[in-house]
Design an enzyme around this catalytic site. Structure first.
Site, mmCIF file in Angstrom:
data_model
loop_
_atom_site.group_PDB
_atom_site.id
_atom_site.type_symbol
_atom_site.label_atom_id
_atom_site.label_comp_id
_atom_site.label_asym_id
_atom_site.label_seq_id
_atom_site.Cartn_x
_atom_site.Cartn_y
_atom_site.Cartn_z
ATOM 1 C CG HIS A 14 -2.125 1.018 1.386
ATOM 2 N ND1 HIS A 14 -2.627 0.858 2.368
ATOM 3 C CD2 HIS A 14 -2.220 2.243 1.074
ATOM 4 C CE1 HIS A 14 -3.620 2.175 2.234
ATOM 5 N NE2 HIS A 14 -3.025 2.928 1.163
ATOM 6 C CG HIS A 16 -1.249 6.418 -2.492
ATOM 7 N ND1 HIS A 16 -2.297 6.207 -3.016
ATOM 8 C CD2 HIS A 16 -1.459 6.251 -1.059
ATOM 9 C CE1 HIS A 16 -3.621 5.631 -2.373
ATOM 10 N NE2 HIS A 16 -2.249 5.201 -0.695
ATOM 11 C CG HIS A 194 -7.987 4.023 -0.292
ATOM 12 N ND1 HIS A 194 -6.213 3.226 -0.880
ATOM 13 C CD2 HIS A 194 -6.569 4.125 0.527
ATOM 14 C CE1 HIS A 194 -5.717 3.075 -0.842
ATOM 15 N NE2 HIS A 194 -5.602 3.877 0.065
ATOM 16 C CD GLU A 197 -7.396 6.661 4.921
ATOM 17 O OE1 GLU A 197 -8.113 6.643 3.948
ATOM 18 O OE2 GLU A 197 -6.286 7.550 5.358
ATOM 19 C CG ASP A 275 -1.660 5.754 2.858
ATOM 20 O OD1 ASP A 275 -1.501 5.334 1.902
ATOM 21 O OD2 ASP A 275 -1.336 5.896 3.268
ATOM 22 C CG ASP A 276 0.427 9.258 0.803
ATOM 23 O OD1 ASP A 276 0.048 9.012 -0.433
ATOM 24 O OD2 ASP A 276 -0.983 8.681 1.439
HETATM 25 N N1 ADE Z 1 -4.813 8.882 -1.270
HETATM 26 C C1 ADE Z 1 -3.081 8.719 -1.583
HETATM 27 N N2 ADE Z 1 -2.948 8.408 0.089
HETATM 28 C C2 ADE Z 1 -4.080 8.245 0.731
HETATM 29 C C3 ADE Z 1 -5.097 7.322 1.535
HETATM 30 N N3 ADE Z 1 -4.747 7.362 2.790
HETATM 31 N N4 ADE Z 1 -6.239 7.523 1.261
HETATM 32 C C4 ADE Z 1 -6.831 7.760 0.739
HETATM 33 N N5 ADE Z 1 -6.676 8.748 -0.500
HETATM 34 C C5 ADE Z 1 -5.181 8.294 -0.470
HETATM 35 ZN ZN ZN Z 2 -3.744 4.929 0.837
#
Ligand code: ADE
Ligand code: ZN
Length: 339
Positions: A14, A16, A194, A197, A275-276
């Protein structure tokens, strides 16, 4: 423990790729492409990384992505991430990219895909990192826009391994994309989404029943529905959990309250991911370290999280057997007993 985590073969399911854009690279690419950012320098950009919810992050994330213009930009972005993977013993990655973030600005689909793919191929050759690529739809946009993006992607489908759904969850339930995802599944590729969350457990049920997902990204709000927790434990439908992301976006008020180890002990196929990472204060290794520091995760639990990622991955059976053996060998070397 730091040494143990560093040497543990890890998988990332996971991630991005646009979320790996470090402030320094953002400014360098902005300069290269003549894109002006609303912050004067790296320090003030970093100071803006104070999020109070998913949307406050997404606003900044989409702005940052505007510096990505050429094929070389997408290569440089992806390569920087993969160099870190090699240094951190991340041996397999399944990466999301958001074509709509770029095609809406007039960047060709092929430019985005080409740059990311070239870096992945190079990293496989140089570092031995295996990979899959997941094209994600932005859920704040319409079903019609998703269908148009799928049509744009159609000449390149053989270069994509699955489809995902991301962006603003609240108010955009998975069911909005049931028909798009049906078409994706008809193409013979796995789908993920997703859910849970910020959105409720009902959204997770929707991804299962209406999108027929192979994995759920995040999914941590499943805890609010005991029937769903039992279902996930029984089916081993994987959750790709992102601990540092969840704390930064206030899904949990602090890491000590995160439920990932509880879910692990309840028998769910939970995995750990970043994630990011450029926005949330750490890559995969930092996520594992946070679980140890705040939740007292044991070495055995860390190994089980990695073994779950092997199970949840889209690797071939041969590769799964090899990685399972590598993780078990690392455990044995450190006296960790796995059942
Ligand atoms: N796009 C990038 N990170 C995300 C996240 N944590 N939740 C939803 N969309 C995303
Ligand atoms: Zn994500």
């Amino acid at each position: 423990m730091e040494h143990f985590i560093a040497g543990l073969p890890k998988l990332e399911l996971h991630l991005h790729i646009e979320g790996t854009l470090e402030p320094e690279l953002m400014f360098a690419l902005g300069q290269r492409n003549g894109v002006t950012l609303p912050w004067p320098d790296v320090a003030s950009l970093r100071a803006a990384y104070e999020f109070d919810c998913l949307q406050s992050f997404l606003d900044l994330y989409y702005l940052g992505a505007s510096v990505l213009v050429t094929e070389q930009d997408f290569f440089d972005l992806t390569w920087a991430y993969l160099e870190r993977c090699a240094a951190d013993k991340v041996v397999h990655v399944e990466i999301f990219f958001d074509p709509q973030t770029h095609t809406a600005r007039g960047i060709a689909f092929e430019t985005v895909l080409g740059g990311i793919e070239r870096a992945l191929q190079e990293a496989e050759r140089v570092f031995g990192i295996s990979w899959r690529l997941i094209m994600s739809f932005l859920r704040h946009l319409s079903e019609e826009a998703a269908f148009a993006t799928l049509a744009e992607a159609s000449p390149f489908i053989s270069r994509i391994h699955g489809f995902g759904l991301d962006s603003s969850e609240l108010g955009n339930p998975p069911g909005k994309f049931a028909r798009v995802f049906a078409r994706c599944r008809e193409l013979g590729l796995p789908v993920v989404a997703h859910a849970g969350e910020e959105g409720p457990a009902a959204y997770i049920w929707q991804t299962i029943r209406e999108l027929e997902v192979k994995r759920i990204d995040h999914g941590v709000r499943c805890s609010e529905d005991p029937e769903l927790v039992s279902y996930l434990a029984d089916t081993r439908l994987p959750l790709t959990v992102c601990p540092l992301s969840n704390v930064r976006l206030k899904v949990f008020d602090e890491m000590a309250h995160h439920n990932v180890l509880t879910l692990l002990e309840q028998g769910l196929c939970v995995t750990v991911n970043s994630d990011d990472p450029a926005y949330f204060g750490g890559y995969l290794t930092a996520n594992f370290q946070a679980l140890v520091q705040a939740l007292g995760a044991s070495r055995e639990q860390l190994c089980r999280l990695c073994l779950n990622a092997v199970e949840a991955s889209w690797l071939s059976l041969t590769d799964k057997v090899r990685l399972t053996r590598d993780i078990r060998q690392h455990a044995a070397l450190h006296g960790v007993i796995l059942h």
